[in-house]
Design an enzyme around this catalytic site. Sequence first.
Site, mmCIF file in Angstrom:
data_model
loop_
_atom_site.group_PDB
_atom_site.id
_atom_site.type_symbol
_atom_site.label_atom_id
_atom_site.label_comp_id
_atom_site.label_asym_id
_atom_site.label_seq_id
_atom_site.Cartn_x
_atom_site.Cartn_y
_atom_site.Cartn_z
ATOM 1 C CG ASP A 9 -7.585 4.701 4.234
ATOM 2 O OD1 ASP A 9 -8.830 4.610 4.322
ATOM 3 O OD2 ASP A 9 -6.970 5.747 3.961
ATOM 4 C CG ASP A 38 -4.375 2.790 8.187
ATOM 5 O OD1 ASP A 38 -4.563 1.914 7.295
ATOM 6 O OD2 ASP A 38 -3.804 3.867 7.939
ATOM 7 C CG ASP A 59 -0.208 1.880 5.911
ATOM 8 O OD1 ASP A 59 0.911 1.330 5.806
ATOM 9 O OD2 ASP A 59 -0.487 2.996 5.421
ATOM 10 C CD GLU A 89 -2.531 1.339 2.662
ATOM 11 O OE1 GLU A 89 -2.502 0.366 3.437
ATOM 12 O OE2 GLU A 89 -3.180 2.374 2.894
#
Length: 636
Positions: free
Chosen positions: A506, A504, A502, A429
């Site tokens: 997203d 998180d 990541d 990513e």
Amino acid sequence: MAGYNTGYNAEDIQVLDGLEAVRKRPGMYIGATNSRGLHHLAWEIIDNAIDEVEAGYCTRIRVTLDPDNSLTVEDDGRGIPVDIHPKMGIPAARVAFEVLHAGGKFGGESYKVSGGLHGVGASVVNALAEFLLLEVKREGKRFRLEYADGGKLVSELKVVGHKVKGTGTKVTFRPDRAIFKEQVFKAEILQSRLQELAYLNAGLVIDFLDRRGGERSETYCARSGLVGFVDQINAEGGNEPLHKRPLYFRGEKDGVQAECAIQYNDADMETFYSFCNNIATVEGGTHESGLRTALTRVFNNYGKKAGLLKKDESLIGDDLRDGLVCVLSVKVREPQFEGQTKTRLSNAEVEGIVQSLANEGLNGFFEQYPNVAKEVINKSWRTAQVRIASKRAKELKRMKKDAEAKALGGKLAACSEKDKFKNELFLVEGDSAGGSAKSGRDRRFQAILPLRGKVINTFRAKLDKVLENQEIRSMITAIGAGLGKEFDVEKCNYARVCIMTDSDLDGAHIRTLLLTFFYRYMRPLLLDNRVYIAQSPLYKVQKGKGIRYAYDDSELKQALRDLGRNAQVQRYKGLGEMNPEQLWETTLNPANRKMIQVTIDDAVAAERKLNICMGPAVEPRREFLMENIVFTEADI
Ligand code: 0R9
């Protein structure tokens, strides 16, 4: 012949020193003492006769080979001057044969060659000869001068005949057997050069007589000069001329003479002979480029004027080369030669002059013989069409290649090994993490494809829209096994396809999209257990030199316990915060990393519920994926 010194004086000794230098280092003067060097002696003497042709006084040259391996060259020019050279105090003829580089000084207006090994002079031949005999017919008398053993005067220039008709010069010499490794003149070598000279000097008659072992004689004369030359080249090559009448022009401008004959044939090879002052300019030069420029220009202009070429149709130089047989001969007063073999004419002024003479000459020729122009233009246009078509095909191929490369966005950092059963593809990513991963990976078996945020933008789109997404297409190309029904896991370029996002929301979105995508379009990849989720640490715990990485909160606690108080804790908000080494240590290195292998427990159920994924609500989709796609920790 009174009035001049017949014995040796100081100057004579100097002269002999000069000739002795030639004998010591013949290579410096004639290149080598092999067959080439041997024939060079012949060219020197023949060149002197040709100079007299150039000067306009000589019409016939006779070359004779005798059984004693001596060579005789005879011309019907003015005869070498016999009067006393004012500075040297000896006859001019003697100066020519005794003083190095003396010839040019007497050359007057003729086109002498100053390049390469040509034009080293008769004295060099004398220095390398066992004997040399000069006979001059001049002023109604016959003169004779004789040397032996490398230029030692045997018999001073003297009158040996009176009431002699005509004028001319005759030189006989035998190459020194002590110097030349190769001593026998080759008839074919001489003949081919004599024939060339006959073509280059229209109207000149050259007799060749070989008296060694049965007489063989040949007379070379080309009334039409270079026109005969191109004719012969085509005949020898067995090529059918495209037009009967060769293109021809000759002219003079600013002291440069140019003559050229061109005859196209039906083959696609080019034969281009160029000469400067009768010397072959094998490496080309300014005269050649001038002619080529003119050729292209004149053919294009004429073609357009005569309606043979449309406004937007143009021939390039290469189009005019196929089947071209061309002989170009220029005469330049002070030629400069360059190149490996000193056979490239470099006088800059010659280019423009030849171009302008050719422009004029060819235009004039076309006016008189429009059919020749038409034949050549039609043929060349066919060549041009092949060129254009092949260029287009190449362009298309390149465009296709570019498109493929573009599909990868040039972003894939491929691995160096080709082992499909070992290689890993990391879908990373973001460009920044992608950059770190590219630097940190083991490039032998780990390939990195950075995925931009754009993937997530298509998250809500239908999957066929997803396929329009550049990032997804890059991925398909990288995996290389097709899509949907055509997907062939055997063709998959990688043993493992690892999603690296990541930790998180997203990141989870992207991961979910990718998993959905694999499920729908590359299901065998999941069934073959080739999909993984890379796990990067959430924390870095450091105290002094002690560093620990923690992948979850319980690991963090353990790390803090291990390192003790005052340890520094860094929370990674994204992969991009890790430098390449850290990324390697924690996430990429097979020895340390924790990867989750993605399996499908119930593929059928997953497929049935997949619609949820296409819905607008994020939560049900996440739940679904969490339920149906089970992550198990891989012990690899
Ligand atoms: C058989 C090979 N022929 C020659 O070597 C040859 C040289 C040469 C020549 C002149 C005429 N014919 C020649 N044949 C010549 C004559 C005159 C002026 N320049 C040249 C003239 O009559 O005024 N020469 C070449 C060099 C020399 N003569 C010179 F150096 F001896 F002058």
